[in-house]
Design a protein around this motif. Structure first.
Motif, mmCIF file in Angstrom:
data_model
loop_
_atom_site.group_PDB
_atom_site.id
_atom_site.type_symbol
_atom_site.label_atom_id
_atom_site.label_comp_id
_atom_site.label_asym_id
_atom_site.label_seq_id
_atom_site.Cartn_x
_atom_site.Cartn_y
_atom_site.Cartn_z
ATOM 1 N N GLY A 79 -25.126 -14.308 17.352
ATOM 2 C CA GLY A 79 -24.654 -14.338 15.975
ATOM 3 C C GLY A 79 -23.386 -15.124 15.783
ATOM 4 N N VAL A 80 -22.821 -14.956 14.613
ATOM 5 C CA VAL A 80 -21.567 -15.648 14.294
ATOM 6 C C VAL A 80 -20.547 -14.638 13.806
ATOM 7 N N CYS A 81 -19.298 -15.069 13.906
ATOM 8 C CA CYS A 81 -18.227 -14.224 13.398
ATOM 9 C C CYS A 81 -17.275 -15.146 12.645
ATOM 10 N N MET A 82 -16.928 -14.802 11.418
ATOM 11 C CA MET A 82 -16.070 -15.730 10.660
ATOM 12 C C MET A 82 -14.842 -15.029 10.096
ATOM 13 N N ASP A 83 -13.810 -15.833 9.911
ATOM 14 C CA ASP A 83 -12.551 -15.321 9.386
ATOM 15 C C ASP A 83 -12.655 -15.246 7.861
ATOM 16 N N ILE A 84 -12.588 -14.032 7.312
ATOM 17 C CA ILE A 84 -12.679 -13.883 5.850
ATOM 18 C C ILE A 84 -11.380 -13.285 5.308
ATOM 19 N N THR A 85 -10.289 -13.490 6.073
ATOM 20 C CA THR A 85 -9.015 -12.872 5.683
ATOM 21 C C THR A 85 -8.587 -13.292 4.276
ATOM 22 N N ARG A 86 -8.721 -14.610 3.989
ATOM 23 C CA ARG A 86 -8.257 -15.067 2.666
ATOM 24 C C ARG A 86 -9.047 -14.389 1.549
ATOM 25 N N ARG A 87 -10.377 -14.354 1.722
ATOM 26 C CA ARG A 87 -11.216 -13.726 0.694
ATOM 27 C C ARG A 87 -10.846 -12.253 0.526
ATOM 28 N N LYS A 88 -10.658 -11.567 1.671
ATOM 29 C CA LYS A 88 -10.345 -10.139 1.619
ATOM 30 C C LYS A 88 -9.017 -9.897 0.918
ATOM 31 N N ARG A 89 -8.006 -10.747 1.239
ATOM 32 C CA ARG A 89 -6.696 -10.545 0.613
ATOM 33 C C ARG A 89 -6.807 -10.782 -0.886
ATOM 34 N N ALA A 90 -7.610 -11.815 -1.259
ATOM 35 C CA ALA A 90 -7.773 -12.097 -2.708
ATOM 36 C C ALA A 90 -8.452 -10.898 -3.369
ATOM 37 N N GLU A 91 -9.466 -10.328 -2.683
ATOM 38 C CA GLU A 91 -10.160 -9.146 -3.254
ATOM 39 C C GLU A 91 -9.182 -7.992 -3.417
ATOM 40 N N GLN A 92 -8.362 -7.792 -2.368
ATOM 41 C CA GLN A 92 -7.405 -6.672 -2.430
ATOM 42 C C GLN A 92 -6.398 -6.885 -3.544
ATOM 43 N N ALA A 93 -5.955 -8.175 -3.692
ATOM 44 C CA ALA A 93 -4.978 -8.467 -4.752
ATOM 45 C C ALA A 93 -5.612 -8.201 -6.115
ATOM 46 N N THR A 94 -6.898 -8.572 -6.268
ATOM 47 C CA THR A 94 -7.573 -8.336 -7.544
ATOM 48 C C THR A 94 -7.697 -6.841 -7.811
ATOM 49 N N GLN A 95 -8.082 -6.104 -6.773
ATOM 50 C CA GLN A 95 -8.223 -4.644 -6.952
ATOM 51 C C GLN A 95 -6.885 -4.022 -7.333
ATOM 52 N N GLU A 96 -5.837 -4.497 -6.673
ATOM 53 C CA GLU A 96 -4.511 -3.954 -6.933
ATOM 54 C C GLU A 96 -4.094 -4.276 -8.378
ATOM 55 N N ALA A 97 -4.359 -5.553 -8.779
ATOM 56 C CA ALA A 97 -3.995 -5.950 -10.153
ATOM 57 C C ALA A 97 -4.781 -5.104 -11.147
ATOM 58 N N ASN A 98 -6.049 -4.865 -10.829
ATOM 59 C CA ASN A 98 -6.897 -4.061 -11.704
ATOM 60 C C ASN A 98 -6.374 -2.641 -11.829
ATOM 61 N N ARG A 99 -5.972 -2.103 -10.670
ATOM 62 C CA ARG A 99 -5.459 -0.730 -10.661
ATOM 63 C C ARG A 99 -4.184 -0.650 -11.503
ATOM 64 N N ARG A 100 -3.313 -1.668 -11.329
ATOM 65 C CA ARG A 100 -2.072 -1.664 -12.103
ATOM 66 C C ARG A 100 -2.349 -1.801 -13.588
ATOM 67 N N LYS A 101 -3.350 -2.634 -13.909
ATOM 68 C CA LYS A 101 -3.706 -2.811 -15.319
ATOM 69 C C LYS A 101 -4.172 -1.473 -15.908
ATOM 70 N N ASP A 102 -5.053 -0.783 -15.157
ATOM 71 C CA ASP A 102 -5.540 0.514 -15.642
ATOM 72 C C ASP A 102 -4.394 1.506 -15.808
ATOM 73 N N GLU A 103 -3.491 1.495 -14.811
ATOM 74 C CA GLU A 103 -2.338 2.403 -14.899
ATOM 75 C C GLU A 103 -1.474 2.068 -16.099
ATOM 76 N N PHE A 104 -1.286 0.745 -16.315
ATOM 77 C CA PHE A 104 -0.456 0.304 -17.431
ATOM 78 C C PHE A 104 -1.079 0.732 -18.765
#
Ligand code: ADP
Length: 509
Positions: free
Chosen positions: A132-157
Motif C-alpha cells: 500500500g501507500v502512506c501519505m502525509d495529510i498534515t496540511r489537510r488535517k490542520r485545515a480541517e481542525q482550523a475550520t472545526q475550531e472556527a465553526n465552534r467559535r462561531k457557534d459559541e459567539f
C-alpha cells in the motif's frame, strides 16, 4: 547479429524501461507526498520506499523495517484504531484505510498520515502480504481542525451574543408594556408602545432562532415529549395567528382530523408556526392558505399549502439548508435570515419525522408536508390551553434580579397589575427579604452575583412553605431547566417574555 547479442540488447532495454518506470513511480510518489510499503505478514518484515522515513519525520535509515517498529511509530491514542482497521482487512480481505498520527522521532508536532493498503492471499486463501501507500495529510488535517475550531467559535459567539441580547430586549419589552399601562387612553403613546413591543418581539424571535441554530448544531436539543393531538396543536397555532390578526388578508381553509403523536408541544408549535409564517410571507394578499392534518398509515401528516410565489426548481434541493433564500430585491422586504426551514427540518427529524417541500414552480404556490410517527396513546388529561386574562387575586411577590432596568420595569408592571411587590438586587439580600416579607411568589433571576438563582431557590424553598418559585432568566438551555426543576422552581420563564405570560404563571397554581 547473433542470437545471444539480440537477447542481451533486449534485456538491457527492458532493464532500462524498468528503471525508468521505477524512477517515474518514485517521482510520482514524492510529488504526492506519499511513500509505498510492503508488509510480509508471515515474517513481520515491513519494507518502506526511501521517502517514507522523511514523510514520518524520521532520520534516513532509522526505521526498524518490521511491523512492530511501525506499531511503535503510531501515536498511542490512534494505535488501537489503526491496528483494528488492519485486523479487519486481514480478516475480511477488504482494503485497509486509516488516518492516524505518526509520533515521529523529533519531538515535533505529530504528523497526520493516511495509510491505504491491499491484502494479498496465498494459495490457501490466507493473507500473506499487504501492499500500500502512506501519505502525509498534515496540511489537510490542520485545515480541517482550523475550520472545526472556527465553526465552534462561531457557534459559541452566536450563542453568547443571542444570550446577551435577551436581557436588554426583556427590559425594552417590559418598559414598553409599563409605559403602555401608565399612559392608557393616549392613542399616540399606545401606538408607539405597540410598535416598540412588536419590533422587540421580532428581534426576540431572531435571537431565539439563532440560539436554536447553535443548539441544534451542537446536538444540544432535547425534546420533552408528551402525547399530543397534532390537529388540536395546529388549531391552537392557527387561532393564535387569527388572534394576532395575521390571517386577516388571506383566505384560509382548515381540515383537521385527530392524529396523535409523541412530541414536544412547544417545539411542534414552532414547526407549525414557522410554516404558517412562511406561507403568509410568500403569499400575496388575497391568496389562499390551506392547513390539513390527518393520519396516513401509521403517520400523522400535516400539510401547509399556499397559492403564493412558489419555489423555483433550482432552489428546491437546498430549501432546507441553513441561510438559503430565494433571490430577493435589495429592499429585502421579506426579511428573514434563512434559518426557519432548516430549524423546522431538524426539529421534525428530531421527532423521528420527515419533511418535504413541493411546488410546481414560480407563482404556482408551495406545499410543505410533515410526517411524524403516530402515537396510539390518548393525550394526557387536563392540558387546557393558556389561562387567559381573568381577574387575578392580589399576591405578595418578591423580585430578585441584578439588572436594575429589567427589575424596575417588572416591579412596576406587577404593581400596576395590583400585586404587592418587594425587590432585591442580589441573592443574599433576596433570601433575607423573603424571610421578612414571606412572599406568596418569588421571581428569581438565575445569573445573580454571589448566591446564584439556583442556590437562592434552594434556600427560599427550605425557609418558606407554600412559596411559588418562578425562574425568570436568559439561560434557556435544557440542562438549566432541569436543574431549575431539581432545586424547586415551579416555573421556568426565559427572557424576554411578555408580561401577560408572567401574570398567567403567577396566577396558575
Ligand atoms: P426565511 O423565510 O427567513 O428566508 P426560511 O428558512 O423560513 O427563511 O425559508 C427559506 C427560503 O425558502 C425563503 O427565503 C423562501 O425563499 C423559501 N420559502 C419558504 N417558504 C416558502 C413558501 N411558502 N413559498 C415560497 N417560498 C418559500
Amino acid at each position: 547479429m547473433s542470437v545471444g547479442v539480440v537477447e542481451v540488447t533486449e534485456l538491457a532495454k527492458s532493464e532500462e524501461a524498468l528503471r525508468r518506470s521505477e524512477a517515474g513511480l518514485r517521482l510520482a510518489l514524492e510529488a504526492g507526498e506519499m511513500g509505498s510499503f510492503e508488509w510480509d505478514i508471515r515474517t513481520g518484515e515491513l519494507r518502506w520506499s526511501e521517502n517514507l522515513e522523511t514523510i514520518h519525520g524520521l532520520p534516513a535509515g532509522s526505521f526498524g523495517r518490521t511491523f512492530d517498529a511501525f506499531k511503535g511509530l503510531i501515536h498511542p491514542d490512534d494505535r488501537e484504531r489503526v491496528l483494528g482497521a488492519i485486523g479487519h482487512s486481514l480478516e475480511t480481505g477488504s482494503d485497509y484505510e486509516s488516518e492516524f498520527r505518526s509520533a515521529g522521532s523529533d519531538g515535533e508536532e505529530p504528523r497526520w498520515m493516511l495509510g491505504k493498503g491491499k491484502v494479498l492471499v496465498d494459495e490457501g486463501g490466507r493473507p500473506c502480504r499487504m501492499i500500500g501507500v502512506c501519505m502525509d495529510i498534515t496540511r489537510r488535517k490542520r485545515a480541517e481542525q482550523a475550520t472545526q475550531e472556527a465553526n465552534r467559535r462561531k457557534d459559541e459567539f452566536i450563542a453568547m451574543v443571542s444570550h446577551e441580547l435577551r436581557n436588554p430586549l426583556a427590559a425594552i419589552m417590559n418598559q414598553a408594556a409599563l409605559l403602555d399601562r401608565i399612559t392608557a387612553g393616549d392613542d399616540l403613546s399606545a401606538r408607539a408602545c405597540a410598535a416598540i413591543r412588536r419590533q422587540a418581539q421580532q428581534l426576540a424571535s431572531i435571537v431565539d432562532d439563532l440560539l436554536d441554530v447553535s443548539r441544534l448544531a451542537a446536538g444540544k436539543l432535547t425534546l420533552e415529549r408528551t402525547t399530543q393531538d397534532l390537529a388540536a396543536l395546529v388549531e391552537r397555532c392557527v387561532q393564535d395567528f387569527v388572534g394576532r390578526r395575521l390571517l386577516d388578508e388571506h383566505r384560509r381553509e382548515l381540515r383537521l382530523s385527530p392524529a396523535y403523536v409523541s412530541g414536544d408541544g412547544p417545539r411542534l408549535e414552532q414547526v407549525v408556526s414557522n410554516l404558517l409564517t412562511n406561507a403568509l410571507k410568500y403569499t400575496p394578499r388575497g391568496g389562499r392558505i390551506t392547513v390539513t392534518v390527518d393520519r396516513q398509515g401509521g403517520d400523522a401528516v400535516l400539510r401547509v399549502s399556499d397559492s403564493g410565489i412558489g419555489i423555483a426548481p433550482e432552489l428546491m434541493p437546498r430549501i432546507f439548508d441553513l441561510f438559503v433564500q430565494s433571490d430577493r430585491g435589495l429592499d429585502r422586504r421579506d426579511g428573514g435570515l434563512g434559518l426557519g426551514l432548516s430549524i423546522v427540518r431538524r426539529l421534525v427529524e428530531a421527532h423521528g419525522g420527515r419533511i418535504e417541500a413541493r411546488s410546481a414552480g414560480p407563482n404556482q404556490g408551495s406545499e410543505f408536508i410533515v410526517r411524524l410517527p403516530g402515537a396510539v396513546a390518548l393525550p394526557a388529561p387536563g392540558q387546557a390551553p393558556g389561562a387567559g386574562a381573568e381577574a387575578v387575586p392580589r399576591k405578595r411577590i418578591l423580585v430578585i434580579d441584578d439588572n436594575e432596568d429589567a427589575r424596575e420595569a417588572l416591579v412596576g408592571l406587577l404593581e400596576h397589575a395590583g400585586h404587592e411587590v418587594h425587590q432585591a438586587a442580589e441573592g443574599v439580600a433576596g433570601v433575607e427579604s423573603a424571610s421578612q416579607v414571606c412572599p406568596d411568589v418569588a421571581i428569581v433571576d438565575i445569573g445573580l452575583p454571589g448566591l446564584d438563582g439556583f442556590e437562592v431557590a434552594r434556600q427560599l424553598k427550605a425557609r418558606i412553605s407554600n412559596l411559588r418559585l418562578i425562574a425568570l432568566t436568559g439561560y434557556g438551555q435544557f440542562r438549566d431547566r432541569t436543574r431549575g426543576a431539581e432545586v424547586g422552581f415551579d416555573a421556568y420563564l426565559v427572557k424576554p417574555i411578555e408580561i401577560d405570560a408572567i401574570l398567567d404563571t403567577i396566577a396558575s397554581r
